[in-house]
Motif scaffolding. Structure first.
Motif, PDB file in Angstrom:
ATOM      1  N   TYR A 196       0.818  -1.220   0.000  1.00  0.00           N
ATOM      2  CA  TYR A 196       0.000   0.000   0.000  1.00  0.00           C
ATOM      3  C   TYR A 196       0.854   1.272   0.000  1.00  0.00           C
ATOM      4  N   ASN A 197       2.180   1.114   0.092  1.00  0.00           N
ATOM      5  CA  ASN A 197       3.082   2.269   0.220  1.00  0.00           C
ATOM      6  C   ASN A 197       2.745   3.100   1.453  1.00  0.00           C
ATOM      7  N   ALA A 198       2.418   2.389   2.522  1.00  0.00           N
ATOM      8  CA  ALA A 198       2.012   3.085   3.747  1.00  0.00           C
ATOM      9  C   ALA A 198       3.211   3.801   4.355  1.00  0.00           C
ATOM     10  N   VAL A 199       2.961   5.023   4.800  1.00  0.00           N
ATOM     11  CA  VAL A 199       4.009   5.788   5.472  1.00  0.00           C
ATOM     12  C   VAL A 199       4.061   5.421   6.960  1.00  0.00           C
ATOM     13  N   ASP A 200       2.876   5.267   7.537  1.00  0.00           N
ATOM     14  CA  ASP A 200       2.826   4.953   8.957  1.00  0.00           C
ATOM     15  C   ASP A 200       1.514   4.220   9.234  1.00  0.00           C
ATOM     16  N   LEU A 233      -0.140  -3.161  16.922  1.00  0.00           N
ATOM     17  CA  LEU A 233       0.862  -3.264  15.860  1.00  0.00           C
ATOM     18  C   LEU A 233       1.215  -1.849  15.417  1.00  0.00           C
ATOM     19  N   ALA A 234       2.488  -1.607  15.269  1.00  0.00           N
ATOM     20  CA  ALA A 234       2.990  -0.310  14.761  1.00  0.00           C
ATOM     21  C   ALA A 234       3.893  -0.595  13.567  1.00  0.00           C
ATOM     22  N   TYR A 235       3.694   0.177  12.519  1.00  0.00           N
ATOM     23  CA  TYR A 235       4.463  -0.037  11.287  1.00  0.00           C
ATOM     24  C   TYR A 235       4.962   1.325  10.794  1.00  0.00           C
ATOM     25  N   GLN A 236       6.213   1.334  10.453  1.00  0.00           N
ATOM     26  CA  GLN A 236       6.825   2.557   9.912  1.00  0.00           C
ATOM     27  C   GLN A 236       7.389   2.230   8.528  1.00  0.00           C
ATOM     28  N   GLY A 237       6.827   2.855   7.486  1.00  0.00           N
ATOM     29  CA  GLY A 237       7.288   2.583   6.125  1.00  0.00           C
ATOM     30  C   GLY A 237       8.573   3.310   5.798  1.00  0.00           C
ATOM     31  N   ASN A 238       9.152   2.945   4.667  1.00  0.00           N
ATOM     32  CA  ASN A 238      10.403   3.579   4.225  1.00  0.00           C
ATOM     33  C   ASN A 238      10.170   4.758   3.262  1.00  0.00           C
ATOM     34  N   LEU A 239       8.917   5.198   3.120  1.00  0.00           N
ATOM     35  CA  LEU A 239       8.589   6.340   2.269  1.00  0.00           C
ATOM     36  C   LEU A 239       8.304   7.561   3.122  1.00  0.00           C
ATOM     37  N   PRO A 273     -16.262  -0.386  17.607  1.00  0.00           N
ATOM     38  CA  PRO A 273     -16.536   0.530  18.736  1.00  0.00           C
ATOM     39  C   PRO A 273     -16.649  -0.197  20.087  1.00  0.00           C
ATOM     40  N   LYS A 274     -17.188  -1.420  20.081  1.00  0.00           N
ATOM     41  CA  LYS A 274     -17.390  -2.121  21.345  1.00  0.00           C
ATOM     42  C   LYS A 274     -16.062  -2.498  21.997  1.00  0.00           C
ATOM     43  N   SER A 275     -15.186  -2.972  21.152  1.00  0.00           N
ATOM     44  CA  SER A 275     -13.899  -3.407  21.680  1.00  0.00           C
ATOM     45  C   SER A 275     -12.870  -2.297  21.699  1.00  0.00           C
ATOM     46  N   GLY A 276     -13.206  -1.160  21.100  1.00  0.00           N
ATOM     47  CA  GLY A 276     -12.263  -0.031  21.066  1.00  0.00           C
ATOM     48  C   GLY A 276     -11.143  -0.223  20.091  1.00  0.00           C
ATOM     49  N   LEU A 277     -11.368  -1.026  19.020  1.00  0.00           N
ATOM     50  CA  LEU A 277     -10.340  -1.270  18.004  1.00  0.00           C
ATOM     51  C   LEU A 277     -10.225  -0.025  17.114  1.00  0.00           C
ATOM     52  N   HIS A 278      -8.997   0.531  17.045  1.00  0.00           N
ATOM     53  CA  HIS A 278      -8.779   1.807  16.357  1.00  0.00           C
ATOM     54  C   HIS A 278      -7.590   1.686  15.387  1.00  0.00           C
ATOM     55  N   MET A 279      -7.752   2.281  14.172  1.00  0.00           N
ATOM     56  CA  MET A 279      -6.687   2.214  13.164  1.00  0.00           C
ATOM     57  C   MET A 279      -6.309   3.642  12.728  1.00  0.00           C
ATOM     58  N   LEU A 280      -4.994   3.882  12.679  1.00  0.00           N
ATOM     59  CA  LEU A 280      -4.455   5.149  12.166  1.00  0.00           C
ATOM     60  C   LEU A 280      -3.500   4.821  11.027  1.00  0.00           C
ATOM     61  N   LEU A 281      -3.909   5.156   9.776  1.00  0.00           N
ATOM     62  CA  LEU A 281      -3.126   4.806   8.577  1.00  0.00           C
ATOM     63  C   LEU A 281      -2.747   6.088   7.841  1.00  0.00           C
ATOM     64  N   THR A 282      -1.483   6.218   7.543  1.00  0.00           N
ATOM     65  CA  THR A 282      -0.969   7.381   6.772  1.00  0.00           C
ATOM     66  C   THR A 282      -0.483   6.886   5.423  1.00  0.00           C
ATOM     67  N   LEU A 283      -1.086   7.411   4.368  1.00  0.00           N
ATOM     68  CA  LEU A 283      -0.734   7.022   2.992  1.00  0.00           C
ATOM     69  C   LEU A 283      -0.338   8.267   2.191  1.00  0.00           C
ATOM     70  N   PRO A 284       0.520   8.107   1.197  1.00  0.00           N
ATOM     71  CA  PRO A 284       0.850   9.272   0.329  1.00  0.00           C
ATOM     72  C   PRO A 284      -0.333   9.610  -0.599  1.00  0.00           C
ATOM     73  N   GLN A 285      -0.251  10.789  -1.202  1.00  0.00           N
ATOM     74  CA  GLN A 285      -1.276  11.152  -2.177  1.00  0.00           C
ATOM     75  C   GLN A 285      -1.319  10.102  -3.291  1.00  0.00           C
ATOM     76  N   PRO A 286      -2.502   9.783  -3.798  1.00  0.00           N
ATOM     77  CA  PRO A 286      -2.609   8.661  -4.749  1.00  0.00           C
ATOM     78  C   PRO A 286      -1.775   8.858  -6.021  1.00  0.00           C
ATOM     79  N   PHE A 287      -1.605  10.124  -6.451  1.00  0.00           N
ATOM     80  CA  PHE A 287      -0.908  10.363  -7.730  1.00  0.00           C
ATOM     81  C   PHE A 287       0.462  11.014  -7.525  1.00  0.00           C
ATOM     82  N   GLU A 288       0.961  10.944  -6.267  1.00  0.00           N
ATOM     83  CA  GLU A 288       2.204  11.675  -5.997  1.00  0.00           C
ATOM     84  C   GLU A 288       3.385  11.033  -6.696  1.00  0.00           C
ATOM     85  N   HIS A 289       3.403   9.790  -6.806  1.00  0.00           N
ATOM     86  CA  HIS A 289       4.542   9.101  -7.406  1.00  0.00           C
ATOM     87  C   HIS A 289       4.247   8.637  -8.828  1.00  0.00           C
ATOM     88  N   PHE A 290       3.214   9.282  -9.444  1.00  0.00           N
ATOM     89  CA  PHE A 290       2.877   8.905 -10.826  1.00  0.00           C
ATOM     90  C   PHE A 290       3.830   9.612 -11.784  1.00  0.00           C
TER      91      PHE A 290
END
Length: 647
Positions: free
Chosen positions: A76-80, A91-97, A111-128
């Protein structure tokens, strides 16, 4: 062509703007669609990741996220990435981009279990980036657009060139230059319109020539003898009136009366054919002889009597001409008739300025009777004992006088105003006078014939033109210095007569061209007059000279119109601005309906042109009134003013 380039540029610019607008809309739509699709695709991938995480959390409590989630985030080219439950990081993930414009997805998965996701992605066309294939396709499109625009520009230019040629021909037609419009048909489009214009111009040219032939037909039936095609009695009367003022001759000359005594007997005995052949051969031979005599008049007074008037000729030359006339008559093949040696008789009467015109005919008739009394074909000169002493000077003395007058600049311009129908001064005509050593004025009718014989007319007219230009320069400086702008009158204009010798002289033409260029600010105030008989006889040779004068800015006038029985088509061909009716047509115009018919026909033939018709020799109010009714726009003569010295 200026109009074509301008119109083509405007159409091409509009076309390019239209294409650019369309291309901009398409590109903007494509970019917006591309951005929306990439964002939507990224959101779909994030939604799929969230679904997978929720399913794993619900069905696989052990998770095993470290096994499969990092490779997916890498794809996904995830940044973080950070996954937590109730604040506990699972789980914590740090990308190389790295990116400055990241898209952060902060979602609560369960919501019941408090499961939360924080995903940082680059702009979809930034590397086009564009590939070579895409760049190649883009360049092909650009070149295709340029080629299409170039083709459209050339096509527009080609189509509009034809329209411009039609516009050029139409402009020439509106300016009255029909001959020039007919001579340049070009390749105007639509071709149907171009061919229609050509056909209409040809028909108009034929109609104008037919109108000229009709004018000549009217004048021929009015002023010409139907059998011999020379002037008739009315023609002779008009011309004698033009040579006189209040029955007093204006110049010197001679009148001959030629009579064929037994012409009726010849017609009865030999038939009409023999008499007609004798008449035609005699008239032709005499007409050929009179071509060398300027302004001569040849007319038929009656069935067997002819009149010849030669102005501005000396007594010695009149005697010589009488001998030549009789010799020509005697050389004709006369059929076998009684009294062959007593068939032709010639009576001559020499006249000077001031002689009575009516008495002149009587004196010539007396001389004719005296010639008949001699008993054989002969001529007789009526002697009054009154010869113009000034004209009696020898040719050598005249040449010496004229050359001295040129050196001492003793030729002076005299002006006579031409008045328009509103009573305003249209322009002034310049007449030339000379002064002798005693200061006395020498009439132009005396020195001009001798100047022509001596070849001095170009020098005389050059001196007069210089004086007129100096006069105009002085008037211009005085008007500009003394009069306020709102009170300045119309600029003064002068007309100057040009002789055949001057027009045919290369040196004079070159000098005139240089002078008009030097005084180009004054050329619009000059009018150059040429006699009708000169234009008729030398039209092709004079056309370049007249065209040069017209292009320099001066106007052209033809005078003595109506003196000869000729067509008037030359007025359009030579592009004259003014025409002046000869005094023989103007004299007693209120009592001569045949002359009125000629003027009506002449003015009708000039309809839809800018040619102005003037009259010369107006002496009484009735003449001027009749001319105004007929449509003549201006006139000059003793009724308005005598010529006065221009200073």
């Amino acid at each position: 062509m200026k109009f074509t380039r301008m119109l083509t540029t405007k159409l091409t610019s509009f076309w390019l703007m239209s294409l650019a607008a369309v291309a901009f809309v398409f590109i903007l739509s494509a970019v917006m669609s591309f951005v929306q699709l990439t964002y939507k695709f990224q959101q779909q991938k994030v939604a799929g990741l969230e679904t997978m995480l929720v399913e794993h959390y619900q069905h696989r409590p052990d998770w095993e996220l470290e096994a499969w989630l990092p490779p997916m985030l890498l794809a996904y080219n995830a940044v973080d990435f950070r996954l937590s439950r109730n604040g506990e990081v699972l789980l914590a993930y740090q990308g190389n981009l790295s990116t400055q414009n990241a898209v952060i997805y902060d979602h609560v998965l369960e919501p019941k279990s408090g499961l939360h996701m924080l995903l940082t992605l680059p702009q979809p066309f930034e590397h086009f980036t564009f590939s070579w294939y895409e760049t190649f396709i883009l360049l092909i499109g650009i070149f295709a657009v340029i080629a299409l625009v170039r083709f459209g520009y050339l096509w527009f230019s080609q189509q509009l060139d034809g329209i411009e040629e039609l516009a050029l021909r139409s402009r020439l037609i509106l300016q009255g230059k029909h001959e020039e419009a007919l001579a340049t048909p070009g390749k105007g489009k639509p071709r149907l319109i171009n061919r229609a214009l050509t056909k209409l111009l040809e028909e108009l040219q034929d109609a104008q020539k037919e109108r000229g032939r009709f004018d000549k037909f009217i004048r021929s039936n009015t002023f010409l003898d139907a059998e011999t095609h020379i002037g008739n009695r009315l023609f002779l009367t008009n011309r004698l009136d033009a040579l006189s003022h209040n029955q007093s001759m204006l110049a010197h000359g001679v009148i001959y009366l030629l009579e064929m005594d037994d012409l009726d007997l010849l017609q009865q005995s030999q038939g009409e054919t023999a008499a007609r052949e004798l008449l035609n051969s005699t008239v032709s031979a005499i007409s050929l002889l009179l071509q060398s005599q300027a302004n001569s008049i040849f007319a038929r007074r009656s069935h067997n009597q002819f009149a010849i008037v030669v102005p501005q000729i000396s007594l010695i030359e009149a005697d010589q001409l009488a001998s030549k006339l009789l010799k020509i008559c005697l050389s004709q093949p006369l059929p076998e008739v009684d009294n062959r040696d007593n068939f032709f008789h010639l009576g001559c009467a020499y006249f000077t300025a001031g002689d009575n015109a009516t008495q002149l005919i009587e004196e010539a008739d007396m001389a004719l009777r005296a010639a008949q009394l001699q008993g054989n074909s002969n001529w007789f000169m009526y002697d009054k004992g009154a010869i113009d002493e000034e004209f009696a000077k020898g040719s050598v003395r005249w040449r010496s006088f004229l050359e001295n007058a040129l050196v001492q600049k003793r030729f002076y311009p005299f002006s006579q105003p031409i008045i328009d129908s509103d009573g305003n001064e249209h322009h002034k005509e310049i007449f030339t006078r000379a002064r002798d050593n005693q200061g006395a004025l020498i009439r132009a009718t005396l020195f001009i014939p001798m100047a022509n014989k001596c070849g001095l007319m170009p020098q005389i007219e050059r001196q007069i033109i210089e004086r007129v230009l100096l006069l105009l320069s002085n008037e211009t400086s005085v008007e500009g210095a003394n009069l306020p702008t709102n009170k300045k009158s119309a600029p003064q204009r002068y007309s100057i007569n040009l002789s055949l010798d001057s027009l045919m002289s290369r040196a004079f033409s070159q000098w005139l061209k240089t002078t008009l260029l030097e005084y180009r600010h004054l050329t619009s105030r000059l009018i150059f007059e040429v006699s009708e008989d000169i234009v008729i006889q030398h039209q092709q040779k004079l056309l370049p000279k007249l065209d040069m004068i017209r292009k320099m800015g001066a106007r052209l006038c033809v005078d003595h119109v109506g003196e000869q029985v000729v067509g008037t088509y030359y007025i359009r061909e030579c592009h004259f601005d003014l025409i002046k009716l000869h005094r023989s047509i103007v004299r007693h115009i209120h009592m001569r309906p045949e002359n009125q018919l000629f003027i009506r026909s002449l003015i009708g033939g000039l309809y839809r042109t800018e040619v102005q018709v003037c009259a010369e020799g107006v002496e009484v109010f009735e003449e001027w009134q009749t001319l105004q009714i007929l449509g003549v726009s201006a006139a000059q003569g003793m009724y308005f003013s005598e010529p006065i010295e221009a200073k």
